[in-house]
Scaffold this motif. Sequence first.
Motif, PDB file in Angstrom:
ATOM      1  N   UNK A   1       2.355  10.435 -11.170  1.00  0.00           N
ATOM      2  CA  UNK A   1       1.181  11.316 -11.282  1.00  0.00           C
ATOM      3  C   UNK A   1      -0.038  10.546 -11.791  1.00  0.00           C
ATOM      4  N   UNK A   2      -0.279   9.393 -11.169  1.00  0.00           N
ATOM      5  CA  UNK A   2      -1.438   8.563 -11.502  1.00  0.00           C
ATOM      6  C   UNK A   2      -2.505   8.761 -10.426  1.00  0.00           C
ATOM      7  N   UNK A   3      -3.681   9.168 -10.849  1.00  0.00           N
ATOM      8  CA  UNK A   3      -4.731   9.516  -9.869  1.00  0.00           C
ATOM      9  C   UNK A   3      -5.590   8.327  -9.463  1.00  0.00           C
ATOM     10  N   UNK A   4      -5.630   7.292 -10.288  1.00  0.00           N
ATOM     11  CA  UNK A   4      -6.477   6.143  -9.975  1.00  0.00           C
ATOM     12  C   UNK A   4      -5.656   5.062  -9.270  1.00  0.00           C
ATOM     13  N   UNK A   5      -5.843   4.954  -7.955  1.00  0.00           N
ATOM     14  CA  UNK A   5      -5.160   3.950  -7.131  1.00  0.00           C
ATOM     15  C   UNK A   5      -6.232   3.173  -6.377  1.00  0.00           C
ATOM     16  N   UNK A   6      -6.309   1.879  -6.613  1.00  0.00           N
ATOM     17  CA  UNK A   6      -7.385   1.062  -6.062  1.00  0.00           C
ATOM     18  C   UNK A   6      -6.805  -0.085  -5.253  1.00  0.00           C
ATOM     19  N   UNK A   7      -7.393  -0.336  -4.088  1.00  0.00           N
ATOM     20  CA  UNK A   7      -7.018  -1.483  -3.263  1.00  0.00           C
ATOM     21  C   UNK A   7      -7.960  -2.638  -3.563  1.00  0.00           C
ATOM     22  N   UNK A   8      -7.412  -3.816  -3.743  1.00  0.00           N
ATOM     23  CA  UNK A   8      -8.260  -4.962  -4.061  1.00  0.00           C
ATOM     24  C   UNK A   8      -9.206  -5.313  -2.913  1.00  0.00           C
TER      25      UNK A   8
ATOM     26  N   UNK B   1       0.833  -1.208   0.000  1.00  0.00           N
ATOM     27  CA  UNK B   1       0.000   0.000   0.000  1.00  0.00           C
ATOM     28  C   UNK B   1       0.868   1.258   0.000  1.00  0.00           C
ATOM     29  N   UNK B   2       1.906   1.251   0.814  1.00  0.00           N
ATOM     30  CA  UNK B   2       2.819   2.401   0.876  1.00  0.00           C
ATOM     31  C   UNK B   2       3.534   2.586  -0.453  1.00  0.00           C
ATOM     32  N   UNK B   3       4.041   1.498  -1.018  1.00  0.00           N
ATOM     33  CA  UNK B   3       4.763   1.574  -2.288  1.00  0.00           C
ATOM     34  C   UNK B   3       3.840   2.037  -3.404  1.00  0.00           C
ATOM     35  N   UNK B   4       2.610   1.518  -3.432  1.00  0.00           N
ATOM     36  CA  UNK B   4       1.659   1.908  -4.470  1.00  0.00           C
ATOM     37  C   UNK B   4       1.338   3.398  -4.387  1.00  0.00           C
ATOM     38  N   UNK B   5       1.181   3.914  -3.169  1.00  0.00           N
ATOM     39  CA  UNK B   5       0.881   5.340  -2.993  1.00  0.00           C
ATOM     40  C   UNK B   5       2.054   6.203  -3.463  1.00  0.00           C
ATOM     41  N   UNK B   6       3.281   5.797  -3.118  1.00  0.00           N
ATOM     42  CA  UNK B   6       4.459   6.554  -3.545  1.00  0.00           C
ATOM     43  C   UNK B   6       4.644   6.486  -5.059  1.00  0.00           C
ATOM     44  N   UNK B   7       4.347   5.334  -5.634  1.00  0.00           N
ATOM     45  CA  UNK B   7       4.459   5.173  -7.077  1.00  0.00           C
ATOM     46  C   UNK B   7       3.437   6.044  -7.801  1.00  0.00           C
ATOM     47  N   UNK B   8       2.230   6.111  -7.256  1.00  0.00           N
ATOM     48  CA  UNK B   8       1.191   6.971  -7.848  1.00  0.00           C
ATOM     49  C   UNK B   8       1.638   8.427  -7.859  1.00  0.00           C
TER      50      UNK B   8
END
Length: 314
Positions: free
Chosen positions: A29-36, A18-25
């Motif tokens: 500059x990707x606005x769509x980040x979804x948790x399964x 979750x932390x890595x995905x948020x930093x990668x977003x």
Amino acid sequence: MRKPYVILIGSASGIGKSTIAAELAKSLNIKHLIESDFIRAVVRGIIGKEYAPALHSSSYDAYKNLRNKNKYSNYEELVAAGFDEHAASVIPALEKIIQRAITDYDDIIIEGVHLVPGLINIEQFEDYANVYFFILSSDEESHKERFVKRAVQIHRGGKQLDFFRENRIIHDHLIYQARANNVNIINSQSIESTLEQILGIINKSCATIKLINGIDELEDVIDIIINKNGGCLEEITYIMKGFKEPLTRHIGVCDSDSAARFIGKINEDEDKKEYLTELYKISQYRETTVCASNPEKLDKIIKELDDKGYVLNE
């Protein structure tokens, strides 16, 4: 119009996805980040417990709802099978979300434990999107430390810690599936190094250089590429005197732990070290493909190697 990014980040609980995905977003500059997990909650509202009992369990204890438990030869197989059945109920909804993002030309990052290599069909999207699939890994000690910290943070410490063994089985199962399906495995260390590895694959700034270092200098070469600059050692081609065809070896080493194991195997195995030493002697130079997270970082790696006298300048 460029193809949209579809970036999938999976791992067992407590690895840090979750932390890595948020930093990668943020970085991309990707606005769509979804948790399964959110998708799982929606699917649970549609499919009743009587139809999909594994779905209405947690990923780590879904095995309790499996039929014919006796057909599994050990506990690890049982837990992994239950986990797969749990994840399989969520994956069709995840694939629909990916398809919608592609239709709308939206970049998207999806992270979660339900992203199982081999179960989710990413090939169907590859003609229409830049698809990147990563599974995060961790050694058991680091995983447990993070797991404890996460369990305390979400105020479910006792229950979570009771199932660390099952989560570790899920971790190993995901790594096995990633290897079997050619999915990128990222050794999750610090946030910075993990992000660097992922960006290095996505941005893929690469160059092939001619190296003339000796076998005793190999550790220093790898240290410059991987440990100091977060790069990847992708491939080595040995150009050998008297041979018509070169010898190419895919290395694919990007993280410090893998680099240490690579060097350790050479130093511990005298036959392997002797073979490599002879290979170095008969090769004029080695065409080495090096990748980094951006062109500036790649230039820095090449300069440091050149300053040490490891690069053949013709």
